[in-house]
Each structure stands twice: as C-alpha cells, then as structure tokens.
Design an enzyme around this catalytic site. Structure first.
Site, PDB file in Angstrom:
ATOM      1  N   LYS A 145     -73.742   5.175  23.490  1.00  0.00           N
ATOM      2  CA  LYS A 145     -72.644   6.105  23.148  1.00  0.00           C
ATOM      3  C   LYS A 145     -72.819   6.663  21.738  1.00  0.00           C
ATOM      4  O   LYS A 145     -72.703   7.865  21.516  1.00  0.00           O
ATOM      5  CB  LYS A 145     -71.305   5.360  23.239  1.00  0.00           C
ATOM      6  N   ASN A 146     -73.086   5.775  20.787  1.00  0.00           N
ATOM      7  CA  ASN A 146     -73.089   6.215  19.389  1.00  0.00           C
ATOM      8  C   ASN A 146     -74.342   6.988  18.991  1.00  0.00           C
ATOM      9  O   ASN A 146     -74.447   7.484  17.869  1.00  0.00           O
ATOM     10  CB  ASN A 146     -72.849   5.027  18.451  1.00  0.00           C
TER      11      ASN A 146
ATOM     12  N   CYS B  66     -60.744   4.602  17.700  1.00  0.00           N
ATOM     13  CA  CYS B  66     -60.124   3.283  17.758  1.00  0.00           C
ATOM     14  C   CYS B  66     -59.396   2.983  16.449  1.00  0.00           C
ATOM     15  O   CYS B  66     -59.880   3.334  15.366  1.00  0.00           O
ATOM     16  CB  CYS B  66     -61.189   2.221  18.010  1.00  0.00           C
TER      17      CYS B  66
ATOM     18  N   ARG C  75     -60.297   4.393   8.083  1.00  0.00           N
ATOM     19  CA  ARG C  75     -61.307   5.350   8.503  1.00  0.00           C
ATOM     20  C   ARG C  75     -61.177   6.732   7.846  1.00  0.00           C
ATOM     21  O   ARG C  75     -60.998   7.753   8.523  1.00  0.00           O
ATOM     22  CB  ARG C  75     -61.342   5.453  10.029  1.00  0.00           C
ATOM     23  N   PRO C  76     -61.246   6.776   6.515  1.00  0.00           N
ATOM     24  CA  PRO C  76     -61.185   8.084   5.840  1.00  0.00           C
ATOM     25  C   PRO C  76     -62.457   8.904   6.095  1.00  0.00           C
ATOM     26  O   PRO C  76     -63.431   8.384   6.650  1.00  0.00           O
ATOM     27  CB  PRO C  76     -61.062   7.714   4.363  1.00  0.00           C
ATOM     28  N   ILE C  77     -62.434  10.174   5.664  1.00  0.00           N
ATOM     29  CA  ILE C  77     -63.627  11.024   5.862  1.00  0.00           C
ATOM     30  C   ILE C  77     -64.111  11.590   4.525  1.00  0.00           C
ATOM     31  O   ILE C  77     -64.828  12.591   4.486  1.00  0.00           O
ATOM     32  CB  ILE C  77     -63.368  12.160   6.879  1.00  0.00           C
ATOM     33  N   ASP C  78     -63.718  10.933   3.422  1.00  0.00           N
ATOM     34  CA  ASP C  78     -64.085  11.446   2.091  1.00  0.00           C
ATOM     35  C   ASP C  78     -65.604  11.574   1.919  1.00  0.00           C
ATOM     36  O   ASP C  78     -66.093  12.540   1.322  1.00  0.00           O
ATOM     37  CB  ASP C  78     -63.489  10.541   1.000  1.00  0.00           C
TER      38      ASP C  78
ATOM     39  N   ASP D 145     -69.702  -3.655  15.614  1.00  0.00           N
ATOM     40  CA  ASP D 145     -69.320  -3.367  17.000  1.00  0.00           C
ATOM     41  C   ASP D 145     -69.582  -4.543  17.942  1.00  0.00           C
ATOM     42  O   ASP D 145     -69.065  -4.567  19.066  1.00  0.00           O
ATOM     43  CB  ASP D 145     -70.074  -2.126  17.521  1.00  0.00           C
TER      44      ASP D 145
ATOM     45  N   ILE E 114     -67.042  -4.365   7.390  1.00  0.00           N
ATOM     46  CA  ILE E 114     -67.151  -2.911   7.572  1.00  0.00           C
ATOM     47  C   ILE E 114     -65.768  -2.255   7.727  1.00  0.00           C
ATOM     48  O   ILE E 114     -65.464  -1.269   7.073  1.00  0.00           O
ATOM     49  CB  ILE E 114     -68.030  -2.558   8.800  1.00  0.00           C
TER      50      ILE E 114
ATOM     51  N   ARG F 243     -64.069   4.122  27.105  1.00  0.00           N
ATOM     52  CA  ARG F 243     -64.607   5.004  26.062  1.00  0.00           C
ATOM     53  C   ARG F 243     -66.077   4.705  25.793  1.00  0.00           C
ATOM     54  O   ARG F 243     -66.829   5.590  25.384  1.00  0.00           O
ATOM     55  CB  ARG F 243     -63.866   4.784  24.740  1.00  0.00           C
TER      56      ARG F 243
HETATM   57  N1  EPU Z   1     -65.806   5.178   5.325  1.00  0.00           N
HETATM   58  C1  EPU Z   1     -65.191   5.701   4.227  1.00  0.00           C
HETATM   59  N2  EPU Z   1     -65.254   7.054   4.025  1.00  0.00           N
HETATM   60  C2  EPU Z   1     -65.916   7.876   4.871  1.00  0.00           C
HETATM   61  C3  EPU Z   1     -66.565   7.327   6.010  1.00  0.00           C
HETATM   62  C4  EPU Z   1     -66.487   5.958   6.204  1.00  0.00           C
HETATM   63  O1  EPU Z   1     -64.570   4.981   3.439  1.00  0.00           O
HETATM   64  O2  EPU Z   1     -65.937   9.104   4.635  1.00  0.00           O
HETATM   65  C5  EPU Z   1     -65.710   3.719   5.587  1.00  0.00           C
HETATM   66  C6  EPU Z   1     -64.947   3.467   6.886  1.00  0.00           C
HETATM   67  O3  EPU Z   1     -63.557   3.492   6.685  1.00  0.00           O
HETATM   68  C7  EPU Z   1     -65.459   2.127   7.306  1.00  0.00           C
HETATM   69  C8  EPU Z   1     -66.901   2.157   6.817  1.00  0.00           C
HETATM   70  O4  EPU Z   1     -66.979   3.199   5.836  1.00  0.00           O
HETATM   71  O5  EPU Z   1     -64.743   1.129   6.643  1.00  0.00           O
HETATM   72  C9  EPU Z   1     -67.916   2.402   7.921  1.00  0.00           C
HETATM   73  O6  EPU Z   1     -67.692   3.643   8.521  1.00  0.00           O
HETATM   74  P1  EPU Z   1     -68.855   4.541   9.142  1.00  0.00           P
HETATM   75  O7  EPU Z   1     -68.667   5.924   8.640  1.00  0.00           O
HETATM   76  O8  EPU Z   1     -70.177   3.885   8.902  1.00  0.00           O
HETATM   77  O9  EPU Z   1     -68.498   4.463  10.651  1.00  0.00           O
HETATM   78  P2  EPU Z   1     -68.228   5.647  11.673  1.00  0.00           P
HETATM   79  O10 EPU Z   1     -69.264   6.692  11.531  1.00  0.00           O
HETATM   80  O11 EPU Z   1     -66.818   6.031  11.631  1.00  0.00           O
HETATM   81  C10 EPU Z   1     -69.757   4.572  13.496  1.00  0.00           C
HETATM   82  C11 EPU Z   1     -69.587   4.163  14.931  1.00  0.00           C
HETATM   83  C12 EPU Z   1     -68.664   2.969  15.001  1.00  0.00           C
HETATM   84  C13 EPU Z   1     -69.293   1.834  14.203  1.00  0.00           C
HETATM   85  C14 EPU Z   1     -69.554   2.288  12.763  1.00  0.00           C
HETATM   86  C15 EPU Z   1     -70.263   1.257  11.919  1.00  0.00           C
HETATM   87  C16 EPU Z   1     -69.792   6.207  16.139  1.00  0.00           C
HETATM   88  C17 EPU Z   1     -69.171   7.238  16.978  1.00  0.00           C
HETATM   89  N3  EPU Z   1     -69.008   5.252  15.680  1.00  0.00           N
HETATM   90  O12 EPU Z   1     -68.457   4.881  13.036  1.00  0.00           O
HETATM   91  O13 EPU Z   1     -68.590   2.599  16.373  1.00  0.00           O
HETATM   92  O14 EPU Z   1     -68.431   0.733  14.192  1.00  0.00           O
HETATM   93  O15 EPU Z   1     -70.343   3.494  12.769  1.00  0.00           O
HETATM   94  O16 EPU Z   1     -71.463   0.900  12.504  1.00  0.00           O
HETATM   95  O17 EPU Z   1     -70.993   6.241  15.910  1.00  0.00           O
HETATM   96  C18 EPU Z   1     -67.593   1.712  18.311  1.00  0.00           C
HETATM   97  O18 EPU Z   1     -68.559   2.146  18.951  1.00  0.00           O
HETATM   98  O19 EPU Z   1     -66.751   0.934  18.801  1.00  0.00           O
HETATM   99  C19 EPU Z   1     -67.421   2.127  16.918  1.00  0.00           C
HETATM  100  C20 EPU Z   1     -66.263   2.002  16.266  1.00  0.00           C
END
Ligand code: EPU
Length: 438
Positions: A33-34, A127, A132-135, A316, A338, A408
C-alpha cells in the site's frame, strides 16, 4: 451528515475468528500500500500512460484513484494492474472529501504543483495515531520555490517554475521525502534531499520515477540526489511486496503456531523485524523473495522493542507484534518513537485478557499463557491487523468490528488466513459500530 451515515452503514461488516488453529501452507504477500499510493500520486507528473502492476485492491488505493480521476486522469483496473493515462491533467484542486479519505492524499501536493504550477487542497485524513502535521512537506516544497498560503484550512500553492535546491529534512519523514522527490524530479536544476527517509517504499518510488525518465540516485550517506528533467514519460512498474502485510502474517504464525511459507516477501526489507521474531523463538528460513516462519508452543518475550525509521523496527508492525507477544513468556517493553498515539489496540487486547500497562510512548506487556476471544473493535488500520493476529492465537471466538479500517491496508485479510487453515469469516454486521478514535 446523512451522506456520512450512509457511508458508514455501507461498510458495516465484522470479522469472526475462531482461534488456536495452527497456520500452515503458502501465501503470496500483497503489493505494498505505502509504495502504491505515492506511485499513483507520481503518475500525475507523467505526460503519458503508466502501467502499475501488483497494485493491491484496497480502499486507500481506491481513494487515490478517485483523486487521479478528479485531476483528469483516466484510470482502469484489470486485476491487480492499474493503467493511468495522465496525458490530460486538467485540474489542480482536490476536494476536501477526497483529501480526508487518507493521509497519503498529501503526496498529491508535490505532483499536482509540479505538473500544473498550482495546487489547492486541505489537510489530509488518515488513521488517528497522533498529530501528523505537514510542516516538513511544506518547508521542503517551499525550499524548491513553492509559494504556499493557508486560508481557512485550505492550502493554496503556486510555483511558476520549481527550482532545484538543498532540502534538509530534520526528521526522515516518509511523506515529506516523497513530496520533495516528486517536485524535484521535474524541477529546474539539481536537488539534494538531506536526511531523506530510507524506507524501501521510497526506493520503489525512485525506481518508478527513474523508469519514467527521472534521474534520482541515493548517495552513500542515504541522501537523495535528483537531477531535474523537464518531463516524464509513462512506464510499466511492479509495486514492491508489502513488508507490513508480511509481518502481520508472521505475527499470526507466532501467535497461533504453525509453519508458513511467504512468497513475494523480501527479507532484506524486514531485517530489524526478523531479529525480533528470532529472539521470540520463531524459526526463520529466508530466500531472496521468500520467507518461511515456523513457531510452536509459547514464545519468549523480547526484552525491548523500539520502533525507529527504516532500517529500524517499523512502527506499522508494532501493533501486530505486540499482539503476538501478549502470550509470550516474560515481559516485553515496547517504545513507540514515531507516532505519539499508536497504542489504540491496547484496550482491545486487554479485553482479550492481555496484561499491558501504557505510560506515554511506552507499553509494558506482561505475557499471559493465553488470550480469550471477545467482541472488539479496530480503531485504526494496524490496530485492526493486530486484533486479527490476537484472535487467531486466542482461545474461543473473537468478533472484530471496525473492519473498514482493516480494508484500508489489508486486501481480503480473511481470505489470506483462510488459505492457511484459519477459521475466519467476514460477515455483514447489523450491530452498532464500536466507538472509534477517528
Ligand atoms: N511529521 C512531522 N511533520 C511532517 C511530517 C511528519 O512532524 O511534516 C512527523 C509525524 O507526525 C510522525 C513522524 O513525523 O510523528 C513520521 O511521519 P512520516 O511523515 O514519516 O509518516 P507518513 O508519511 O505520514 C508513512 C506511512 C505510515 C507509516 C509512516 C512511518 C504512508 C501512506 N504512510 O506515513 O503508514 O507509519 O510513514 O513509517 O506511506 C500505515 O500504513 O498504517 C501507516 C500509518
């Protein structure tokens, strides 16, 4: 509101598991999926037709397809192959209801911006496992020349021409790395993404982009070097196997006992996790793309399990492995580094007789001889996988609600385990949905 009720109503299903049947046989691991989701977002960059094989049939993938169609792409599915014709991308706005379907919708920001010079969208869903911010996504895109404003929760982004730059990520965010890669692939000039995520799904995205004509390499330090190209052409790509689906099956074998051969599993993607299964007393046999796991009797606790960015133990897989270790002999300490709120499965595991104490990001699991069946609810995707694992190992019958979360990320989870001899069924559920965290 009426529409939301209708949607939830449509998905009212439950999974019923009668546990303690050892799992035996061979199973093929689904596509990841990812990896599939960012690759579908990357299709927006392509001025042509992309053929994506081994694309799992999941609700999150269907949500990505809905976004692609909204943007003007023509998408067809035939079995596990998706054909995406993105010659005529005509739109740069993603409606809120599509953005909120899943977290990965944010990765369309980089590709839509790079393709059209604009993007208008709101914060993503996904989820509920932390803030989960996007900064980091936004600062990476700003470093590449994007102008981004937020107005009433809507992100309005513009970039007449993205320009290569040094993008320094203070944390190896998977999604921010993907967004930076997508924008940099077609930017003017060279980009170095320092501190990039090293998850295998990132390398699968790189492989896809390079097959489309991008020029991306990983440096010895693990940074990503991108030489911008003006446009990308279509290609044929096979999505990598899902390492978390593989881990979930392995945890189920650990919990229920048995001997299972996983085909299309890449042991090299699972190194940290394989160490945990070995310590727990499972027997493993690895091939290049196969993995056999055997387990008998009670496993041993693993003193300390800490989730880390790849190549560390994956967050995960934490819930499923915790479910397995609930009946191990001894005490396991689990630290989730994480996400700040990824122990939602604990309440349901306790209902099944597990002894787990949570304090902040740490959980102490005191192994009990056996879990018992109960009526429980999945409140996020991996919590759902964990409850299936727990149910397969438990004495008696477990009824799992909140199945829409499981769908999902796991394709027909009941079929996968049925193939291995489990007594597991999916059926319509007329009862009320259990409380959920989303
Ligand atoms: N984070 C920030 N700011 C950001 C982005 C992330 O602070 O702008 C923090 C997040 O809040 C979190 C950490 O960094 O605490 C890790 O987030 P990351 O961005 O690495 O994760 P993601 O891209 O949101 C993907 C997977 C997740 C998986 C994580 C970590 C996808 C679609 N999702 O999420 O998968 O847990 O990487 O490996 O690729 C799942 O499949 O169940 C799932 C949640």
């Amino acid at each position: 509101m009426r529409q939301k009720q209708k949607k939830v109503g449509l998905r009212m299903e439950k999974i019923i598991v009668c546990g303690q049947n050892p799992l035996r046989g061979t199973v093929r691991v689904q596509g990841a999926k990812n990896a599939a989701l960012p690759i579908l977002a990357a299709c927006v960059l392509v001025s042509g037709v992309s053929t994506i094989e081994n694309c799992p049939d999941l609700s999150d993938v269907r949500a990505a397809v809905a976004i692609l169609k909204r943007l003007g792409c023509a998408v067809k599915r035939s079995g596990h192959t998706l054909t995406v014709d993105s010659r005529f991308v005509s739109c740069y706005t993603i409606p809120n209801e599509l953005m909120r379907e899943m977290r990965s919708s944010i990765v369309f920001l980089g590709s839509v911006l790079a393709r059209t010079g604009k993007a208008v969208l709101c914060a993503p869903g996904g989820c509920a496992i932390g803030r989960r911010p996007i900064d980091l996504h936004l600062s990476a895109l700003r470093a590449l020349g994007a102008q981004i404003e937020e107005q009433n929760g809507v992100l309005c982004c513009r970039a007449n021409r993205l320009c290569g730059a040094v993008v320094a990520l203070p944390f190896p965010s998977v999604g921010a790395t993907e967004n930076a890669l997508l924008a940099a692939a077609v930017a003017n000039g060279d980009t170095l993404i320092c501190g990039a995520a090293k998850e295998p799904e990132i390398d699968d995205l790189v492989l896809f982009l390079n097959r489309c004509g991008a020029k991306i390499t990983r440096t010895e330090r693990g940074d990503l070097f991108v030489r911008g190209t003006p446009w990308l052409h279509g290609c044929r790509h096979r999505v990598m196997p899902d390492r978390i689906a593989a881990l979930t099956v392995m945890a189920a074998v650990g919990a229920a006992g048995g001997n299972v051969m996983l085909q299309d599993a890449v042991p090299g993607h699972l190194t940290a996790a394989l160490g945990v299964f070995c310590k727990a007393g499972c027997l493993l046999e690895t091939g290049e793309r196969t993995l056999r796991i055997a387990a008998e009797g009670r496993l041993n606790a693993v003193p300390f399990l800490q989730t880390r960015p790849h190549p560390g133990f994956p967050t995960d897989g934490q819930a499923a492995v915790m479910a397995m270790l609930c009946t191990a002999e001894g005490r396991t300490a689990v630290e989730e580094t994480i996400f700040e709120n990824r122990f939602h499965h604990v309440a349901a595991l306790r209902q099944m007789g597990a002894r787990i104490r949570v304090s902040g990001r740490r959980a102490e699991v005191e192994g009990v001889p056996c879990l018992h069946g109960a009526a429980v609810a999945a409140c996020d995707l991996r919590a759902g996988g964990a409850l299936v694992v727990a149910g397969l190992g438990a004495r008696g019958t477990t009824v799992i609600r909140g199945v829409r979360h499981i769908d999902r990320g796991y394709e027909k989870i009941e079929t996968c385990f049925k193939t291995l001899g489990a007594q597991i069924e999916r059926s319509a559920d007329s009862g009320p949905e259990q409380p959920q965290s989303e």
